[in-house]
Design a protein around this motif. Structure first.
Motif, mmCIF file in Angstrom:
data_model
loop_
_atom_site.group_PDB
_atom_site.id
_atom_site.type_symbol
_atom_site.label_atom_id
_atom_site.label_comp_id
_atom_site.label_asym_id
_atom_site.label_seq_id
_atom_site.Cartn_x
_atom_site.Cartn_y
_atom_site.Cartn_z
ATOM 1 N N VAL A 81 0.891 -1.158 0.000
ATOM 2 C CA VAL A 81 0.000 0.000 0.000
ATOM 3 C C VAL A 81 0.930 1.208 0.000
ATOM 4 O O VAL A 81 1.775 1.354 0.887
ATOM 5 N N SER A 82 0.801 2.056 -1.008
ATOM 6 C CA SER A 82 1.708 3.191 -1.187
ATOM 7 C C SER A 82 1.050 4.473 -0.698
ATOM 8 O O SER A 82 -0.071 4.800 -1.094
ATOM 9 N N LEU A 83 1.761 5.185 0.164
ATOM 10 C CA LEU A 83 1.310 6.490 0.656
ATOM 11 C C LEU A 83 2.250 7.560 0.131
ATOM 12 O O LEU A 83 3.472 7.432 0.257
ATOM 13 N N MET A 119 10.151 1.408 3.164
ATOM 14 C CA MET A 119 9.219 0.282 3.048
ATOM 15 C C MET A 119 9.184 -0.470 4.376
ATOM 16 O O MET A 119 10.214 -0.640 5.024
ATOM 17 N N LEU A 120 7.984 -0.931 4.754
ATOM 18 C CA LEU A 120 7.828 -1.666 5.995
ATOM 19 C C LEU A 120 6.629 -2.592 5.905
ATOM 20 O O LEU A 120 5.775 -2.436 5.032
ATOM 21 N N VAL A 121 6.595 -3.550 6.810
ATOM 22 C CA VAL A 121 5.416 -4.384 7.018
ATOM 23 C C VAL A 121 4.971 -4.114 8.441
ATOM 24 O O VAL A 121 5.762 -4.260 9.383
ATOM 25 N N ASP A 122 3.729 -3.671 8.601
ATOM 26 C CA ASP A 122 3.266 -3.296 9.938
ATOM 27 C C ASP A 122 2.983 -4.523 10.806
ATOM 28 O O ASP A 122 3.086 -5.665 10.358
ATOM 29 N N TRP A 128 3.680 -1.596 3.465
ATOM 30 C CA TRP A 128 3.508 -0.175 3.144
ATOM 31 C C TRP A 128 4.767 0.376 2.495
ATOM 32 O O TRP A 128 5.884 0.022 2.883
ATOM 33 N N MET A 129 4.590 1.288 1.541
ATOM 34 C CA MET A 129 5.667 2.119 0.982
ATOM 35 C C MET A 129 5.304 3.558 1.300
ATOM 36 O O MET A 129 4.170 3.988 1.047
ATOM 37 N N ILE A 130 6.257 4.282 1.842
ATOM 38 C CA ILE A 130 6.067 5.700 2.143
ATOM 39 C C ILE A 130 6.974 6.484 1.209
ATOM 40 O O ILE A 130 8.182 6.242 1.152
ATOM 41 N N ASN A 131 6.403 7.426 0.488
ATOM 42 C CA ASN A 131 7.157 8.221 -0.484
ATOM 43 C C ASN A 131 6.843 9.696 -0.294
ATOM 44 O O ASN A 131 5.672 10.083 -0.199
ATOM 45 N N CYS A 132 7.883 10.498 -0.209
ATOM 46 C CA CYS A 132 7.736 11.949 -0.136
ATOM 47 C C CYS A 132 8.571 12.528 -1.265
ATOM 48 O O CYS A 132 9.804 12.460 -1.232
ATOM 49 N N GLY A 133 7.896 13.062 -2.271
ATOM 50 C CA GLY A 133 8.569 13.570 -3.461
ATOM 51 C C GLY A 133 9.545 14.681 -3.155
ATOM 52 O O GLY A 133 9.491 15.320 -2.107
ATOM 53 N N GLN A 134 10.439 14.904 -4.087
ATOM 54 C CA GLN A 134 11.432 15.965 -3.941
ATOM 55 C C GLN A 134 10.772 17.320 -4.149
ATOM 56 O O GLN A 134 9.897 17.486 -5.004
ATOM 57 N N ALA A 135 11.199 18.287 -3.372
ATOM 58 C CA ALA A 135 10.709 19.654 -3.513
ATOM 59 C C ALA A 135 11.162 20.207 -4.861
ATOM 60 O O ALA A 135 12.287 19.984 -5.284
#
Length: 136
Positions: A81-83, A119-122, A128-135
């Motif tokens: 699940v990608s956030l 990336m993690l497994v809760d 889960w994949m957590i992504n915060c794009g570059q400014a």
């Protein structure tokens, strides 16, 4: 068309969604157990209090899930699940919270495509994949 993840659990759906509600700042808007459903009479007694369907709304996004009948449950594999975040502080907060009692597969870090990615497994087995794009 709307595309939504639907997560299956092995008896932990209610606990998982209460955790996701708190972690993601959403609201559970629908929750039904097998015992509350029209299928209650055909449901084994040990499954009556398990979740048949839950809907969590986070902003205009929806996450759904249920407890699979024990003979039908399979561990999640082949997806995450990608956030997506714009704020690295929020990405770090969510990553840290989801990682509690889980397994970090890739620590949250800067990459060539993102200010933060991890990336993690809760604790409930959801990847889960957590992504915060570059400014820009």
């Amino acid at each position: 068309m709307q595309l939504n993840p639907y997560l299956f659990f092995n008896g932990q759906c209610e606990a998982a969604f209460k955790f996701y509600e708190q972690c993601l700042g959403g609201k559970i808007v629908s929750l039904m157990t097998y015992g509350e459903s029209p299928m209650a009479e055909q449901t084994p007694p040990e499954q009556l209090n398990k979740i048949m369907h839950v809907l969590l709304c986070v902003g205009d996004q929806e996450l759904m899930g249920s407890d699979a009948p024990p003979e039908m449950f399979e561990q999640p594999k082949g997806f995450y699940v990608s956030l997506q975040f714009n704020d690295p502080v929020e990405a770090e907060r969510i990553f840290k919270t989801l990682a509690e009692n889980g397994t970090v597969r890739m620590p949250l870090q800067q990459t060539f495509w993102a200010d933060r990615f991890g990336m993690l497994v809760d604790q409930f087995g959801t990847p889960w994949m957590i992504n915060c794009g570059q400014a820009s």
